[in-house]
Design an enzyme around this catalytic site. Structure first.
Site, PDB file in Angstrom:
ATOM      1  N   SER A  45       9.835  16.272  20.881  1.00 57.92           N
ATOM      2  CA  SER A  45       9.388  17.584  20.400  1.00 57.92           C
ATOM      3  C   SER A  45      10.589  18.637  20.611  1.00 57.92           C
ATOM      4  CB  SER A  45       8.437  18.071  21.633  1.00 57.92           C
ATOM      5  OG  SER A  45       9.039  18.089  22.745  1.00 57.92           O
ATOM      6  N   LYS A 106      10.876  22.498  27.206  1.00 58.10           N
ATOM      7  CA  LYS A 106      10.829  23.253  26.014  1.00 58.10           C
ATOM      8  C   LYS A 106      12.067  24.276  25.971  1.00 58.10           C
ATOM      9  CE  LYS A 106       7.036  21.279  24.722  1.00 58.10           C
ATOM     10  NZ  LYS A 106       7.140  20.363  23.634  1.00 58.10           N
TER      11      LYS A 106
END
Length: 269
Positions: A45, A106
């Site tokens: 990701s 993230k």
């Protein structure tokens, strides 16, 4: 004459070893909770910056401390102490919503009170587009921990008889000039065109750099992360200290060397 000299009891080797290990455990606990902690990358990701098999250090003091600073989220710290808000563009590790219950990494895109929206694959921050420039494709050899299935059939290529994964790559530049690379594989309406998000007080909006393959603040849990409470933020990614392509075998130490991606060691954020 009576002997008045008292001798100290002799400690056994076992008890000395136990005391040493106990002290070592306390030191490690303090370091991991309040100074630095290791983190490994389990998914794609955050491509292209982070690869599956990367290991990095996370600094724990940047944004303050909460229960999630401690192992297993032991509730010894009420709320958040010495807290500060991450800087936009920081790569952070945080605790996912309870329904997911694991640590996630993230990039911070939006801060409390701001608005975020995706329009045709472009991020709009407070109504203004974040510049997104097409650059050279991102390529990575297919390996044990990033195979053709993870890459996706449309993106598998062959160069010099070596199978690689090739993704369209872009450079985003935030207000203030901070920039980073992102991947945008295809036009996906649920990811590239969204409603308007207004970030609540005490929360941040995070996104994966691999925009079409990231469950992040664009989606509620369990599909994504939703807005991330500041007290769930555990630390800031600092530096890669190891990276492996997945071809190493524990019982064959020489493969640890051949599988290491040495060029990635020491990369900062």
């Amino acid at each position: 004459m009576a002997n008045d000299v008292k001798t100290k009891p002799v400690r056994s080797e076992t008890s000395e070893t136990f005391r040493f290990l106990l002290k070592l455990a306390v030191v490690v606990l303090i370091l991991r909770s309040f100074i630095f902690a290791p983190f490994s990358i389990p998914s794609e990701s955050m491509l292209p910056r982070l690869l599956i098999g990367d290991y990095l250090f996370v600094s724990k003091w940047n944004y303050g401390y909460s229960r999630w600073s401690l192992p297993a989220g032991i509730p010894l710290i009420p709320g958040r102490i010495f807290g500060s808000t991450p800087t936009r563009g920081d790569v952070v590790v945080f605790r996912a919503p309870e329904v997911l219950d694991h640590d996630v990494i993230k990039r911070v895109i939006g801060l409390p009170g701001e608005t975020i929206q995706m329009r045709q694959g472009t991020v709009y921050l407070n109504g203004k587009a974040i510049p997104k420039l097409r650059i050279a494709d991102f390529t990575i050899p297919l390996t044990e921990n990033f195979n053709a299935e993870k890459c996706g059939a449309p993106f598998v290529d062959v160069v010099a008889n070596v199978q690689i994964c090739r993704y369209p790559r872009f450079r985003e530049t935030l207000p203030g000039g901070r920039s980073y690379e992102v991947l945008d594989q295809a036009e996906l309406p649920d990811r590239d065109d969204t409603g308007l998000y207004t970030i609540p007080a005490g929360h941040i909006f995070v996104m994966g750099d691999n925009r079409d393959d990231s469950g992040d603040s664009r989606f509620p849990a369990p599909q994504g992360m939703g807005y991330v409470p500041l007290e769930n933020v555990e630390g800031k990614a600092v530096v890669n200290f190891f990276s492996t392509d997945g071809n190493a075998e524990w019982l064959k130490p020489w493969t640890w060397v051949s599988a290491a991606r040495w060029s990635r060691i020491g990369e900062g954020f």
